[in-house]
Design a protein around this motif. Structure first.
Motif, PDB file in Angstrom:
ATOM      1  N   GLY B 442       7.965  72.485  40.197  1.00  0.00           N
ATOM      2  CA  GLY B 442       8.265  72.899  41.566  1.00  0.00           C
ATOM      3  C   GLY B 442       9.687  72.638  41.998  1.00  0.00           C
ATOM      4  O   GLY B 442       9.975  72.548  43.174  1.00  0.00           O
ATOM      5  N   LYS B 443      10.572  72.526  41.030  1.00  0.00           N
ATOM      6  CA  LYS B 443      11.957  72.245  41.399  1.00  0.00           C
ATOM      7  C   LYS B 443      12.549  73.406  42.190  1.00  0.00           C
ATOM      8  O   LYS B 443      13.260  73.202  43.166  1.00  0.00           O
ATOM      9  N   SER B 444      12.259  74.591  41.732  1.00  0.00           N
ATOM     10  CA  SER B 444      12.835  75.742  42.419  1.00  0.00           C
ATOM     11  C   SER B 444      12.255  75.883  43.810  1.00  0.00           C
ATOM     12  O   SER B 444      12.973  76.139  44.774  1.00  0.00           O
ATOM     13  N   LEU B 987      13.926  88.808  35.125  1.00  0.00           N
ATOM     14  CA  LEU B 987      14.041  89.007  36.555  1.00  0.00           C
ATOM     15  C   LEU B 987      13.623  87.751  37.310  1.00  0.00           C
ATOM     16  O   LEU B 987      14.272  87.329  38.268  1.00  0.00           O
ATOM     17  N   ARG B 988      12.555  87.177  36.832  1.00  0.00           N
ATOM     18  CA  ARG B 988      12.041  85.992  37.505  1.00  0.00           C
ATOM     19  C   ARG B 988      13.077  84.871  37.484  1.00  0.00           C
ATOM     20  O   ARG B 988      13.331  84.208  38.478  1.00  0.00           O
ATOM     21  N   SER B 989      13.667  84.687  36.329  1.00  0.00           N
ATOM     22  CA  SER B 989      14.633  83.591  36.246  1.00  0.00           C
ATOM     23  C   SER B 989      15.870  83.903  37.072  1.00  0.00           C
ATOM     24  O   SER B 989      16.458  83.015  37.673  1.00  0.00           O
ATOM     25  N   PHE B 990      16.212  85.158  37.117  1.00  0.00           N
ATOM     26  CA  PHE B 990      17.398  85.511  37.900  1.00  0.00           C
ATOM     27  C   PHE B 990      17.181  85.219  39.378  1.00  0.00           C
ATOM     28  O   PHE B 990      18.066  84.714  40.059  1.00  0.00           O
ATOM     29  N   LEU B 991      16.017  85.528  39.840  1.00  0.00           N
ATOM     30  CA  LEU B 991      15.785  85.367  41.270  1.00  0.00           C
ATOM     31  C   LEU B 991      15.311  83.963  41.631  1.00  0.00           C
ATOM     32  O   LEU B 991      15.715  83.404  42.633  1.00  0.00           O
ATOM     33  N   LEU B 992      14.442  83.434  40.824  1.00  0.00           N
ATOM     34  CA  LEU B 992      13.707  82.266  41.276  1.00  0.00           C
ATOM     35  C   LEU B 992      14.067  80.971  40.577  1.00  0.00           C
ATOM     36  O   LEU B 992      13.712  79.904  41.063  1.00  0.00           O
ATOM     37  N   ASN B 993      14.697  81.055  39.439  1.00  0.00           N
ATOM     38  CA  ASN B 993      15.023  79.811  38.772  1.00  0.00           C
ATOM     39  C   ASN B 993      16.318  79.252  39.344  1.00  0.00           C
ATOM     40  O   ASN B 993      17.412  79.680  38.996  1.00  0.00           O
ATOM     41  N   THR B 994      16.157  78.297  40.205  1.00  0.00           N
ATOM     42  CA  THR B 994      17.345  77.784  40.870  1.00  0.00           C
ATOM     43  C   THR B 994      18.122  76.817  40.001  1.00  0.00           C
ATOM     44  O   THR B 994      19.204  76.393  40.363  1.00  0.00           O
ATOM     45  N   ASN B 995      17.573  76.505  38.873  1.00  0.00           N
ATOM     46  CA  ASN B 995      18.291  75.595  37.977  1.00  0.00           C
ATOM     47  C   ASN B 995      19.155  76.333  36.977  1.00  0.00           C
ATOM     48  O   ASN B 995      19.902  75.731  36.236  1.00  0.00           O
ATOM     49  N   MET B 996      18.984  77.589  36.962  1.00  0.00           N
ATOM     50  CA  MET B 996      19.681  78.402  35.991  1.00  0.00           C
ATOM     51  C   MET B 996      21.181  78.368  36.255  1.00  0.00           C
ATOM     52  O   MET B 996      21.619  78.375  37.405  1.00  0.00           O
TER      53      MET B 996
END
Lengths: 299, 1162
Positions: B442-444, B987-996
């Motif tokens: 749940g970090k993001s 897409l998911r990582s681009f939008l939702l992964n805030t650690n990226m």
């Protein structure tokens, strides 16, 4: 409706706390048995149901929690995070499709999972061992989860009294993002195929295995028999999602089996009228739109 | 097959009323009937056998009467008893006689021989229709019935006789009856097909060719014809011969498809819209528009034909729809130059897409949208540019994209987003593996939630107070802002109450409501230790309680989406399709660059001020200033100062790296202390004064200039950090900072920097930085007056009038003092200016329409640039006027989002037009606003990762949230939420992964959100009554949502497809504000009611704000009120959006993928 019992498990929060207490009571028996201090620190930290130990156990948990709370006002969502972290772990387990291992989070707590493991060959062939996974409540920052067999299997790494498997040796330091519960389950399966006698929880088993394999084998067979003879016992925990066995009853099971085989998972509230077509005309391997030349895949 | 079921033939009973026969002896026994029939027949045949061709009218009457009687008898006759289960019942005696004596043939032939007058033609048609419709036994498989019938029909098809209009009804009814019978007995089709009357041509399926002309008819006759045709289609679906005939020898498909074109051309060019929230055509919108009804009938028919017909017919029809309707008609319609027409055509396209259900037809539409090039741009490109335009067109376009996204179409997503993400160049090399990671802990979600501005967390008003809304309103109206509640921050425990409430109310039936799951160890310590999360805090957090709803919706969304995507060709997880094989979207890509990390940093440096937005004009100019940049970068890059600066900018993009420090949270406290002084500290006055007024002006241009703004905002964060870290004596550094301030409209940047030691500098930066254009070009530290156009002489700003306007409009503020000082008599000059500017934009627009090839356009671009520069010179000369211009723009914009039927002011229209043109100009090199073009401008180095126009334009729009209207924000965040449902890891990582960790030039969603958060907090801090306003806004949105919900059951049926995804939401609090539920049109009256209040509120807020400044013009007041209103609503929507994103992030982690379906049944 409850295709995924895990969801419904999480619905009944209201009862949870009281259930937790029940559960504590249930475990107390087990607790007392756990006198054998093979791994004292381990036991102390992990078994929350010992009232005395309760405080030290939870103490380490709360700093983490409060730290999180102190971080920001959004900390109230923290419980969701824990809940979802465990859900995610469970999802990972499902995705792993571990052979012969079935787990089911309990109705009462996402931190307790019921499981059963089927040993299909090797020394423990035909063994069916029920177990419970206890996940520390400061997960994922705490220790590794514990695995406790309902009936102490005769095994060097299984505490002969408490039935607890020595998981910690494989996960000396539980590292979030690296360690997952499915690995623990995997490990629980592996120990029955590759027997390790180093620093045993059950010294007798270890010694026998090293010194007298035949006797060891016969003890194992006995143990397997014992376990299997208790297979149809009521689950140790009074939990709706505890795994219970019953003998095959075609009237009940045939239909369920049929449904299991024919079941196709659909979105939860997907109804027939809803056409979510998921169109695609991309040829596999291509990244060009409309590269598939035949007619649409779905008609 | 719903269509078919609808077509169930009328039972005999239902038609008895129009029975032709005067008296029918139907009650008699078969014997008697036969005798009567024979009797009639004797008399008829006597007439028929008279060789004498000059039969009298008496004869005719006699024959007609007798025939009536006979056919009635025939129709009433029941078949004989069935002699066995499998046997066909024997024909009745009358039918037997009819067949053996060829009665019908002889009668018809007699009529034909003596010449068919319309009267008897009609009578015959009716007779046959009665016979076929009412007959108790199957007739058509008897040649003795079929042949004369076809003879009659053949006569109707004959050119010389034809079918007089008065008989069309009878004819179509007869044909319809035939088709109904045929549908019952498909063998008839073959007979019909083979039984070719001698006098007819070689090819004929008579019933068919007779029906085709009625396809597009209005009213019942058209409907009957279409029904009949559909029956033919369905019956012929498995008949290769008939299908071939239809496809090759009939005009069915071309008539049907081109008919759409004809019907489309009669559609209203302009849609009269009633509410400012209108953004899509709903059923009740178009049911009253007859031309649209007609079109939709035909379109639905197309859809139905495709559904039931033979593949041959289907593919031909689909081709015709594409080549006969979409390309020649829809394409140009979408490219019309007037805003009204653009709005209309976009809304039509949206409606069409929502109405068609057949995959093949959808495919054609999608292929058209994605692949067809109109004037060198794909339709998709064009549509994308519209998102950036002004409110109404933007909303309609967003709505269209919402529809498109709801299709879950791989091809579409590939073109829109995925192909830009496929190469994975947007991610740091080391991060590529992370693309597939799920956010287990749940970090993001945590990160998203942390971005909820503090000022929006205050909604903990006692529930009692919530009930007395009217009173509150009255209070505010009367004594505005006098006693605004204290801004009390909720304590942490109070937020925990949220959770407790969830528990006590039981949450949802199937939602994860567990708090701290009681682990074996949880029991003992749970009892209410004060700091335990379980400690119940008795505070009302209704507003906050929606998170569970969000989780549930998110789960649903993610689940449905991943289910819908289960048949996609690839997982799009960063490995499949392989990033290497994926073609880089822009053909001009230069792979060598990507290999050298130095180039990246170089690019960063070059983009210096850009802070990583492709959309920033500065970046677009990269190519133009490449030489200069390389010069300074080679010399300066290594200096510590510059490194820092560069690092600064890249720092933005690299936030994740430093995420532990939580950029946003750090900066939050800063603005508040600063913003308080506006009244108290006179010295700060000019800035503060000018700052707020910049907002609306940006909104006016929000389509074109927001790229710059976005960057500015990011920079502002940077700036803040920079200030902390570095001594900033270099002018270069201050340029970025200055740019920020102007770009942010004083909301984001100024306050951030002001509290720092660099305060003195700040004011300077404000002046100089007003020209955002200089941001990217540190070497040119010029005086404020100089730097707007000068730095960029060579850049081919073809159509950048808007873009240009921005700096100019902004510049005068600081330069010439408070805008209030503007004299109204300058408005004339201003208007002239506007028109000049717009004229200037014209050519640019034209140029973009044409092939935007760089070589082809070079000259005209230069000429135009020259022109623009001259214009700008003049503008600067009249900078004071320009200040007024800004005001004007504010006010012209005002009615647009406020008044229901916006009179399309020419200014607005043209602004939009040029904005669109700008976007459409991607291929022109270095197009200033080419942000929105899919192929990135040449000016931008291909090594720079580009996430595609869709993302860029959405992010830009999002960054501008504070200025967007409520409805734009609702749609916008809805679309982003929809995108965030997609399970594809890329897409998911681009939008939702805030650690990226993204490449520095790639803006992440979290960054954009962070900047919005800052702006909101700035705004809140500068308006002391913000909490009150916020509460009001929340309450009205909630009230509105309630009404919406109550109304929705009736409002649903418009959309037939997956829109139910969005529709069935619970009227929970969370939902009330959840954007999609409030589909603005759903309950317009209610909405308008609510809005009326809101408007009042705006007024009152406005008067609160401007009580002192009586001298200010009314327009300005309105503009300010609107600005405040937008900002307050934005704060509400923003917080909800964050919750939604957080919920989505959490649900993604726990979703289990669906297996590919091997079955086609769904």
């Amino acid at each position: 409706m409850n295709l995924n019992p895990f969801w419904s498990m999480s619905t009944n929060t209201g009862r949870k706390r009281s259930d937790g207490e029940e559960q504590t009571g249930q475990q107390s028996g087990e607790q007392q048995q756990r006198a054998s201090p093979a791994r004292p620190s381990f036991g102390k930290k992990q078994l929350p149901s010992i009232p005395k130990n309760a405080v030290p156990i939870t103490k380490p948990a709360s700093p983490a929690a409060t730290a999180q709370l102190a971080n920001g006002t959004h900390a109230s969502y923290g419980p969701f995070y824990l809940e979802y972290s465990l859900l995610a772990e469970f999802t990972l387990v499902i995705k792993q499709k571990l052979p012969g291992i079935y787990v089911q989070p309990s109705y009462k707590s996402a931190l307790m999972w019921f499981g059963v493991i089927f040993i299909r060959h090797g020394l423990y062939q035909d063994g069916v061992f029920k177990f419970t996974v206890y996940i520390p409540d400061n997960y994922p920052d705490g220790e590794c989860p514990r695995v406790v067999f309902d009936i102490p299997v005769f095994h060097p790494l299984v505490d002969p009294v408490s039935g607890e498997l020595d998981v910690r040796r494989a996960f000396t330091k539980w590292r979030r993002n690296h360690n997952h519960i499915w690995q623990v389950l995997m490990y629980a399966r592996t120990v029955f195929y590759k027997i390790n006698t180093m620093e045993p929880l059950n010294p007798e088993a270890a010694v026998l295995y090293d010194k007298d394999v035949q006797l060891f084998k016969s003890k194992v067979v006995e143990s397997v028999k014992l376990c299997n003879s208790h297979l149809f016992d009521q689950p140790k925990m009074d939990d709706p999602y505890a795994i219970s066995f019953s003998s095959w009853n075609p009237a009940v099971h045939d239909e369920a089996k049929e449904r299991m085989f024919t079941h196709k998972r659909r979105p939860e509230d997907h109804h027939k009228g809803l056409q979510v077509s998921g169109l695609s005309w991309v040829k596999p391997g291509s990244t060009q739109p409309f590269s598939k030349d035949d007619n649409p895949p779905l008609s | 097959m719903s269509w078919l079921s609808r077509l169930t033939p009328r039972g005999p009973g239902s038609r008895s009323s129009r029975n032709v026969a005067p008296s029918s002896p139907c009650t008699a026994d078969p014997e008697t009937c036969l005798m009567v029939f024979e009797n009639h027949w004797r008399q008829v045949s006597w007439v028929l056998e008279q060789r004498d061709s000059s039969s009298s009218s008496d004869d005719l009457t006699a024959v007609r009467n007798h025939t009536d009687q006979m056919l009635c008898l025939l129709a009433e006759e029941r078949p004989g008893e069935c002699e066995g289960p499998g046997n066909v019942p024997p024909v009745g005696p009358i039918l037997d006689l009819v067949v053996s004596e060829n009665v019908l043939e002889r009668v018809v032939q007699w009529h034909l021989r003596r010449g068919l007058d319309p009267d008897s033609q009609g009578a015959l048609l009716k007779l046959f229709e009665m016979l076929i419709g009412q007959s108790q036994q199957p007739l058509l498989q008897h040649k003795a019935v079929l042949q004369p019938l076809l003879g009659l029909l053949g006569a109707c098809a004959e050119p010389q006789l034809g079918c007089p209009p008065s008989l069309e009804n009878s004819l179509v009814l007869l044909l319809n009856q035939i088709c109904v019978s045929m549908a019952r007995a498909p063998a008839v089709l073959e007979l019909l097909f083979r039984t070719v009357p001698a006098q007819q041509g070689p090819t004929n399926l008579l019933i068919f060719s007779l029906l085709v002309p009625f396809i597009h008819r209005d009213g019942a006759i058209g409907q009957q014809a279409r029904d009949a045709l559909l029956l033919v289609m369905a019956t012929s679906a498995s008949n290769q011969n008939v299908a071939c005939y239809i496809a090759e020898n009939s005009y069915f498909c071309p008539v049907l498809a081109t008919g759409l074109s004809a019907l489309y051309s009669s559609l209203p060019r302009k849609i009269e819209v009633r509410g400012d929230d209108w953004h899509a055509l709903r059923r009740e919108d178009w049911m009253g528009v007859s031309s649209l009804v007609l079109f939709m009938n035909s379109l639905e028919f197309c859809n139905a034909v495709i559904q039931v017909s033979h593949p041959l017919v289907r593919s031909q029809l689909v081709d015709y729809v594409h080549n006969g309707f979409l390309v020649p008609v829809m394409g140009p319609a979408l490219h019309k130059s007037s805003v009204d027409e653009m709005i209309a055509s976009t809304a039509y396209l949206d409606l069409f897409l929502r109405s068609i259900t057949e995959t093949a037809l959808l495919k054609t539409f999608l292929r058209f949208i994605l692949m067809h090039r109109h004037d060198n741009d794909t339709i998709l490109d064009t549509l994308l540019t519209r998102i950036s335009s002004n409110s109404r067109l933007c909303m309609v376009s967003l709505s269209l994209f919402k529809t498109l996204l709801s299709l879950n179409c791989e091809d579409l997503m590939l073109q829109l987003v995925l192909r830009y993400l496929l190469p994975c160049t947007h991610v740091m090399l080391s991060q590529r593996r992370a693309v597939r990671e799920t956010d287990l802990y749940g970090k993001s979600a945590d990160k998203f939630l942390s971005l909820i501005p503090d000022c929006c967390r205050l909604s903990t008003l006692p529930s009692a107070e919530q009930e007395e809304e009217p009173a509150l309103w009255g209070k505010v109206l009367n004594s505005p802002s006098s006693e605004s509640p204290v801004h009390h921050k909720p304590s942490t425990p109070s937020r925990l109450a949220l959770f407790m409430r969830q528990q006590s109310t039981g949450g949802g039936p199937s939602s994860p409501t567990e708090t701290i799951p009681s682990s074996p160890g949880a029991g003992p310590n749970t009892p209410l230790s004060p700091d335990s999360p379980m400690h119940p805090v008795p505070e009302g957090l209704d507003w906050e309680s929606g998170y569970l709803e969000y989780l549930r919706d998110a789960r649903r969304g993610v689940e449905l989406c991943s289910w819908a995507c289960r048949n996609w060709s690839a997982p799009y997880d960063g490995e499949d399709p392989s990033p290497n094989t994926a073609p880089l979207p822009p053909p001009t890509s230069n792979p060598s660059l990507a290999l050298f990390p130095e180039h990246f940093s170089f690019q960063q440096g070059g983009g210096g001020g850009n802070g990583g937005g492709i959309n920033s004009p500065g970046q677009q100019r990269a190519a133009v200033v490449a030489a200069a940049r390389s010069e300074w970068s080679s010399t300066e890059r290594d200096s510590g100062e510059w490194d820092v600066t560069i690092g600064k900018n890249s720092c933005i993009s690299l936030t994740p790296r430093t995420k532990k420090r939580s950029l946003q949270r750090e900066e939050v406290p800063l603005p508040k202390p600063l913003l308080l002084p506006p009244d108290s500290a006179p010295s700060a006055d000019p800035h503060l004064h000018s700052a707020p007024t910049k907002g609306p002006q940006q909104a006016v241009f929000n389509g074109t200039s927001l790229g710059g703004q976005g960057d500015g905002c990011m920079d502002s964060q940077d700036g803040g950090m920079k200030v902390k870290k570095v001594k900033r004596e270099l002018g270069e550094q201050r340029h970025p900072a200055g740019g920020d301030s102007s770009q942010n409209g004083g909301v984001g940047a100024c306050p951030t920097q002001a509290p720092t030691p660099a305060q003195g500098f700040y004011s300077e930066g404000n002046g100089s930085g007003a020209a955002e254009s200089s941001r990217g070009l540190p070497p040119q530290k010029q005086s404020p007056a100089q730097h707007q156009p000068a730095p960029l002489p060579s850049e081919p700003h073809t159509n950048s009038s808007n873009d240009r306007l921005t700096p100019h409009a902004a510049a005068p503020g600081p330069g010439s003092g408070p805008p209030d000082a503007m004299l109204s008599n300058q408005s004339e000059a201003v208007e002239r200016l506007i028109s000049e500017l717009l004229d200037g934009a014209g050519p640019g627009e034209g140029g973009q329409q044409g092939p935007g090839d760089s070589n082809g356009q070079g000259i005209s671009i230069e000429a135009f640039t020259q022109e623009l520069r001259e214009l700008e010179e003049r503008v600067r000369e009249r900078s004071r006027g320009a200040g007024l211009l800004r005001q004007l723009e504010e006010t012209t914009r005002d009615p647009h989002s406020e008044e229901p039927p916006p009179p399309p002011s020419p200014l607005d229209a043209d602004l939009v037009g040029s904005g669109v043109g700008a976007g459409a100009e991607p291929k022109g090199e270095g197009s200033a606003v080419g942000v929105f073009s899919p192929a990135r401008p040449l000016g931008q180095s291909s090594s720079q990762p580009y996430t595609g126009p869709f993302m860029v334009v959405l992010f830009a729009k999002l960054e501008n949230m504070l200025q967007n209207s409520l409805y734009v924000n609702i749609l916008l965040t809805g679309i982003l939420g929809q995108l965030a449902c997609y399970p594809q890891p890329l897409l998911r990582s681009f939008l939702l992964n805030t650690n990226m960790v993204f490449q520095p030039s790639v803006k992440s969603l979290i960054q954009v959100l962070g900047s919005v958060k800052n702006r909101i907090e700035m705004f809140a801090a500068s308006h002391e009554d913000f909490p009150a306003m916020l509460k009001k806004a929340q309450r009205y949105l909630a009230a509105r949502g309630k009404v919406d919900w109550a109304d929705s059951p009736m409002g649903v049926p418009t959309l037939r497809r997956s829109d139910s995804l969005v529709k069935s939401r619970k009227p929970s609090l969370g939902d009330l504000i959840l954007r999609h539920t409030n589909s603005p049109t759903r309950a317009r009256h209610a909405a308008q009611l609510a809005l009326a209040h809101v408007r009042d509120g705006g007024q009152s807020l406005h008067s609160a704000l401007f009580r002192g400044g009586a001298g200010a013009s009314g327009l300005e007041k309105q503009a300010e009120a609107l600005r405040v209103k937008n900002a307050v609503y934005c704060a509400v929507i923003f917080s909800e959006f964050l919750k939604e994103l957080a919920a989505l992030a959490q649900e993604h982690a726990v979703s289990v993928p669906f297996l590919q379906s091997h079955d086609t049944e769904e």
